[in-house]
Each structure stands twice: as structure tokens, then as C-alpha cells.
Design a protein around this motif. Structure first.
Motif, PDB file in Angstrom:
ATOM      1  N   LYS A 142      37.864  22.879   4.783  1.00  0.00           N
ATOM      2  CA  LYS A 142      39.150  22.187   4.743  1.00  0.00           C
ATOM      3  C   LYS A 142      40.178  23.024   5.496  1.00  0.00           C
ATOM      4  CE  LYS A 142      39.073  18.614   1.778  1.00  0.00           C
ATOM      5  NZ  LYS A 142      39.701  17.356   1.981  1.00  0.00           N
ATOM      6  N   THR A 164      42.841  14.943  10.047  1.00  0.00           N
ATOM      7  CA  THR A 164      43.009  13.758   9.194  1.00  0.00           C
ATOM      8  C   THR A 164      43.742  12.664   9.946  1.00  0.00           C
ATOM      9  OG1 THR A 164      43.040  15.132   7.208  1.00  0.00           O
ATOM     10  CG2 THR A 164      43.979  12.921   7.029  1.00  0.00           C
ATOM     11  N   SER A 165      44.768  13.034  10.663  1.00  0.00           N
ATOM     12  CA  SER A 165      45.541  12.075  11.453  1.00  0.00           C
ATOM     13  C   SER A 165      44.675  11.426  12.537  1.00  0.00           C
ATOM     14  CB  SER A 165      46.744  12.776  12.090  1.00  0.00           C
ATOM     15  OG  SER A 165      47.402  11.917  12.987  1.00  0.00           O
ATOM     16  N   PHE A 219      47.258  18.577   9.101  1.00  0.00           N
ATOM     17  CA  PHE A 219      46.983  17.154   9.049  1.00  0.00           C
ATOM     18  C   PHE A 219      46.408  16.616  10.349  1.00  0.00           C
ATOM     19  CE2 PHE A 219      50.363  17.830   5.925  1.00  0.00           C
ATOM     20  CZ  PHE A 219      49.764  17.279   4.804  1.00  0.00           C
ATOM     21  N   ARG A 237      41.415  10.980  12.467  1.00  0.00           N
ATOM     22  CA  ARG A 237      40.486  10.057  11.807  1.00  0.00           C
ATOM     23  C   ARG A 237      41.202   8.763  11.394  1.00  0.00           C
ATOM     24  NH1 ARG A 237      35.780  12.707  11.217  1.00  0.00           N
ATOM     25  NH2 ARG A 237      35.772  14.930  10.755  1.00  0.00           N
ATOM     26  N   ASP A 238      42.402   8.893  10.862  1.00  0.00           N
ATOM     27  CA  ASP A 238      43.173   7.710  10.458  1.00  0.00           C
ATOM     28  C   ASP A 238      43.509   6.830  11.660  1.00  0.00           C
ATOM     29  OD1 ASP A 238      43.109   8.556   7.823  1.00  0.00           O
ATOM     30  OD2 ASP A 238      45.166   9.358   7.843  1.00  0.00           O
TER      31      ASP A 238
END
Length: 86
Positions: free
Chosen positions: A45, A52-53, A49, A55-56
Motif C-alpha cells: 500500500k 487509486t486515481s 492516491f 484505477r478509478d
């Protein structure tokens, strides 16, 4: 996604070479961003972000997907794909 990939390659990976390629095949566009940076452990981890951003944002594309492959000391390769059909 491309901007985030480039910034991560330079800022975190200390990459000196980044190659961006794109193909379109049977209505699917694939964009690959590969660098020669320090790489990282994709199983860990991170505090940011950025990934994650990415992937979103990929999920917001029609049939969008992002794959991140990286090995510590061997660079990173990000593959983004999506359907051109709406």
C-alpha cells in the motif's frame, strides 16, 4: 492517467527513459507507458492516491482497465485499455 504515470515515473521512480506506445485492434485501444525507473512493490500500500486515481479513471472508460506491473529496481509498465465502441 498518462499525466499521473509520467509524474510518478519521474518523481518517484527517477526514470531517465519513458516510452509510450498505443495500438488499436478490433475496437480496443491499448496505451502502454513503460519506464526504466526504480520500480516498486505493487503489493504494498502507498500513502498517495495516484494509483487509486488511475484505477478509478480507467473504470470510467468504456470497458476500461489498467494493469500495473513493476519490479523493484527494474522499472514500471502501465497498460491502459478501453473499448472504442460506445
Amino acid at each position: 492517467i498518462v499525466q499521473e504515470s509520467l509524474m510518478n515515473a519521474v518523481r518517484h521512480g527517477k526514470a531517465t527513459k519513458i516510452v509510450i506506445t498505443s495500438t488499436v485492434d478490433h475496437g480496443i485501444t491499448t496505451l502502454t507507458i513503460a519506464d526504466n525507473g526504480t520500480g516498486f512493490d505493487t503489493g504494498k500500500k502507498t500513502g498517495g492516491f495516484g494509483i487509486t486515481s488511475m484505477r478509478d479513471r480507467a473504470r470510467d472508460l468504456p470497458h476500461g482497465a489498467v494493469d500495473i506491473q513493476s519490479t523493484s529496481g527494474a522499472g514500471t509498465k502501465i497498460t491502459l485499455s478501453w473499448s472504442n465502441e460506445i
